[in-house]
Motif scaffolding. Sequence first.
Motif, PDB file in Angstrom:
ATOM      1  N   ARG A 164     -79.871 -82.551  28.680  1.00  8.83           N
ATOM      2  CA  ARG A 164     -80.753 -83.718  28.529  1.00  8.83           C
ATOM      3  C   ARG A 164     -79.973 -84.886  27.909  1.00  8.83           C
ATOM      4  O   ARG A 164     -80.157 -86.043  28.294  1.00  8.83           O
ATOM      5  N   ALA A 165     -79.103 -84.579  26.948  1.00  8.89           N
ATOM      6  CA  ALA A 165     -78.272 -85.622  26.350  1.00  8.89           C
ATOM      7  C   ALA A 165     -77.350 -86.248  27.396  1.00  8.89           C
ATOM      8  O   ALA A 165     -77.146 -87.473  27.418  1.00  8.89           O
ATOM      9  N   ALA A 166     -76.790 -85.427  28.277  1.00 14.70           N
ATOM     10  CA  ALA A 166     -75.905 -85.942  29.324  1.00 14.70           C
ATOM     11  C   ALA A 166     -76.669 -86.827  30.299  1.00 14.70           C
ATOM     12  O   ALA A 166     -76.143 -87.843  30.783  1.00 14.70           O
ATOM     13  N   ASP A 167     -77.916 -86.472  30.580  1.00 17.73           N
ATOM     14  CA  ASP A 167     -78.731 -87.300  31.467  1.00 17.73           C
ATOM     15  C   ASP A 167     -78.997 -88.668  30.834  1.00 17.73           C
ATOM     16  O   ASP A 167     -78.956 -89.701  31.513  1.00 17.73           O
ATOM     17  N   MET A 168     -79.228 -88.678  29.527  1.00 20.05           N
ATOM     18  CA  MET A 168     -79.424 -89.955  28.834  1.00 20.05           C
ATOM     19  C   MET A 168     -78.144 -90.784  28.871  1.00 20.05           C
ATOM     20  O   MET A 168     -78.182 -92.004  29.097  1.00 20.05           O
ATOM     21  N   ALA A 169     -76.992 -90.127  28.668  1.00 15.76           N
ATOM     22  CA  ALA A 169     -75.717 -90.837  28.714  1.00 15.76           C
ATOM     23  C   ALA A 169     -75.472 -91.430  30.101  1.00 15.76           C
ATOM     24  O   ALA A 169     -74.975 -92.561  30.229  1.00 15.76           O
ATOM     25  N   ARG A 170     -75.818 -90.686  31.145  1.00 17.97           N
ATOM     26  CA  ARG A 170     -75.626 -91.174  32.517  1.00 17.97           C
ATOM     27  C   ARG A 170     -76.454 -92.433  32.762  1.00 17.97           C
ATOM     28  O   ARG A 170     -75.953 -93.427  33.317  1.00 17.97           O
ATOM     29  N   HIS A 171     -77.706 -92.419  32.338  1.00 11.30           N
ATOM     30  CA  HIS A 171     -78.555 -93.596  32.522  1.00 11.30           C
ATOM     31  C   HIS A 171     -78.087 -94.760  31.638  1.00 11.30           C
ATOM     32  O   HIS A 171     -78.149 -95.925  32.051  1.00 11.30           O
ATOM     33  N   ILE A 183     -71.115 -92.497  22.835  1.00 10.28           N
ATOM     34  CA  ILE A 183     -72.314 -91.676  22.668  1.00 10.28           C
ATOM     35  C   ILE A 183     -72.166 -90.928  21.349  1.00 10.28           C
ATOM     36  O   ILE A 183     -71.171 -90.221  21.136  1.00 10.28           O
ATOM     37  N   ALA A 184     -73.129 -91.107  20.456  1.00 11.77           N
ATOM     38  CA  ALA A 184     -73.103 -90.442  19.150  1.00 11.77           C
ATOM     39  C   ALA A 184     -73.938 -89.170  19.229  1.00 11.77           C
ATOM     40  O   ALA A 184     -75.136 -89.222  19.532  1.00 11.77           O
ATOM     41  N   ILE A 185     -73.317 -88.036  18.945  1.00 17.57           N
ATOM     42  CA  ILE A 185     -73.986 -86.740  19.070  1.00 17.57           C
ATOM     43  C   ILE A 185     -74.640 -86.380  17.742  1.00 17.57           C
ATOM     44  O   ILE A 185     -73.984 -85.939  16.795  1.00 17.57           O
ATOM     45  N   ILE A 213     -71.587 -84.318  28.554  1.00 23.61           N
ATOM     46  CA  ILE A 213     -71.600 -85.786  28.593  1.00 23.61           C
ATOM     47  C   ILE A 213     -70.402 -86.309  29.375  1.00 23.61           C
ATOM     48  O   ILE A 213     -70.526 -87.232  30.197  1.00 23.61           O
ATOM     49  N   ARG A 214     -69.236 -85.706  29.167  1.00 15.20           N
ATOM     50  CA  ARG A 214     -68.040 -86.160  29.880  1.00 15.20           C
ATOM     51  C   ARG A 214     -68.136 -85.860  31.375  1.00 15.20           C
ATOM     52  O   ARG A 214     -67.557 -86.579  32.192  1.00 15.20           O
ATOM     53  N   SER A 215     -68.855 -84.815  31.738  1.00 16.60           N
ATOM     54  CA  SER A 215     -69.069 -84.547  33.165  1.00 16.60           C
ATOM     55  C   SER A 215     -69.915 -85.646  33.794  1.00 16.60           C
ATOM     56  O   SER A 215     -69.726 -86.008  34.960  1.00 16.60           O
ATOM     57  N   ALA A 216     -70.851 -86.185  33.005  1.00 19.06           N
ATOM     58  CA  ALA A 216     -71.735 -87.239  33.511  1.00 19.06           C
ATOM     59  C   ALA A 216     -71.085 -88.617  33.424  1.00 19.06           C
ATOM     60  O   ALA A 216     -71.233 -89.447  34.326  1.00 19.06           O
TER      61      ALA A 216
END
Length: 505
Positions: A164-171, A183-185, A213-216
């Motif tokens: 879900r965090a990665a999806d937010m980073a992508r958007h 992106i702050a984890i 996140i890096r994948s996204a």
Amino acid sequence: MGARLTFSPTPENLNDTHERCSGSEAMDVRVLSVMLPVVLLFASCASHDTRETVQAQMLGESGHGFVTDSIGLSIESSTLAGDGKALQTRKLVSLFEDFRPGMVLRIGGNTSDQMFWTSKGESKPTDYGFTATPASLNKLAELTKQLGWRVVMGVNLRARDPQRAADMARHARSIFGDWLTAIAIGNEPNVYYPSNPPFGTYASDVRRYTNEIRSAVPDVAIQAPDASGNRSDFIWSSASQFARLPAAVPDVYASHFYGAQGCDTGSMLPRALFTEFADERRKSSLDNIYHAASLSSAPKVVLSEVNSINCGGMAGISNRLAGALWMLDFAFDAATQGFNGIYFHGTITDCIAYSPVCVADDRAINTADPFKALFMLNRMANGMAMLSVAPYVSNSNIRLYGLRGRNSLVLIAINTGEGNGDWVDVNVDLPGSDFVELTATEIFTKDETSTDGTRLARKTSMDGVPPDLDRECASGPGDSEPVATARVASRPASAKVLFFCERND
């Protein structure tokens, strides 16, 4: 016979001896001999003339350069609730229109770990505080793109949901573009990771988040741990875990710092922000954070959530001259010690004591006194190098900093004293004798009443605006005589900044 000289002392004209001493020598001495109040006034003037002098020398570069992203504003992730409709973009753009572009806006705080992100219209589970959506990010981007602000976006670590965090980073990348810098984890994970064993699976969880996140978004920087500055146990533990797990090492090691603890304190004097105890506590915390970042091998280190007093601050201190002077002093101190960024926590949608911006219940947008300090810092963050300024004999009220540009120089003199006797003459030897003073900016109080608390608790005035030194100094400093020593008459509870251009003829 000459006219008789009369003088009627009043509370108003006896209030500030410094303002009246300059014309006193014109008085007839024969009259003074029979006017005891005036004799007493002269005595106070004479004692004022013996005020302390601080001699100092501006030395070489120290710490990190003062660049556009050295200074930032930190706000809560809850700003994104309700599709970000609480944001008043037009008014905020107008408020910040004189700021330099490139400042950082960090979205995080405690509410980042209460946030339910969805790009699919899902209903919020009951154990989350609010929902954030792509519409929320689009609303925020209307503000940041017009102002040219960089964005650090916090994601929810407490939920242990890296997808879900990665999806937010992508958007976020799609919406903010290259203005998204990190992106702050998570936020203050020391609160929800158990300390025995030493913070459990923290580093391995960060690694899982980083991989997703890096994948996204392959090129986005990762920021962590955003720990509480007073939790040295977690700061060192997280750094040790990162050192043992290189795949989890963040690009930006981040921590928080507050000048004083206000959560369980009913009252506090403004002076408490500048005591020897406060200075030693700051030094200890910043040393721990900086060396922990070095141990972790993180390339950069920032103080991502900073302010004068935690738990929202204290009205009458955080939002007054004390808070403004503390902000200036802390920013220059941290930059001199090598921190790459300092982000002051506040709000742009409601009103809390330490926030530079205050949005009232009727949605009127006002500024607190630290806004003036934030403006000064932003205007001076133009790529200059921090310089060390060393006094020959220190004064506990005086804090000195220097900045050096390609053909410019800046001296900052902060005086945290409050009494009429705390005026200090500051003389600083410059690194050369080819500097011409261009202008000065000062924040202080014009309120000399005795009913508004101490000077540090009073409202802040600002005289002058920091110039664009690159533009002003490009054509040379004009015909003024260069100086080898900068001289500041430092008034109590003030910060005075002198700007110089270098003569190259």
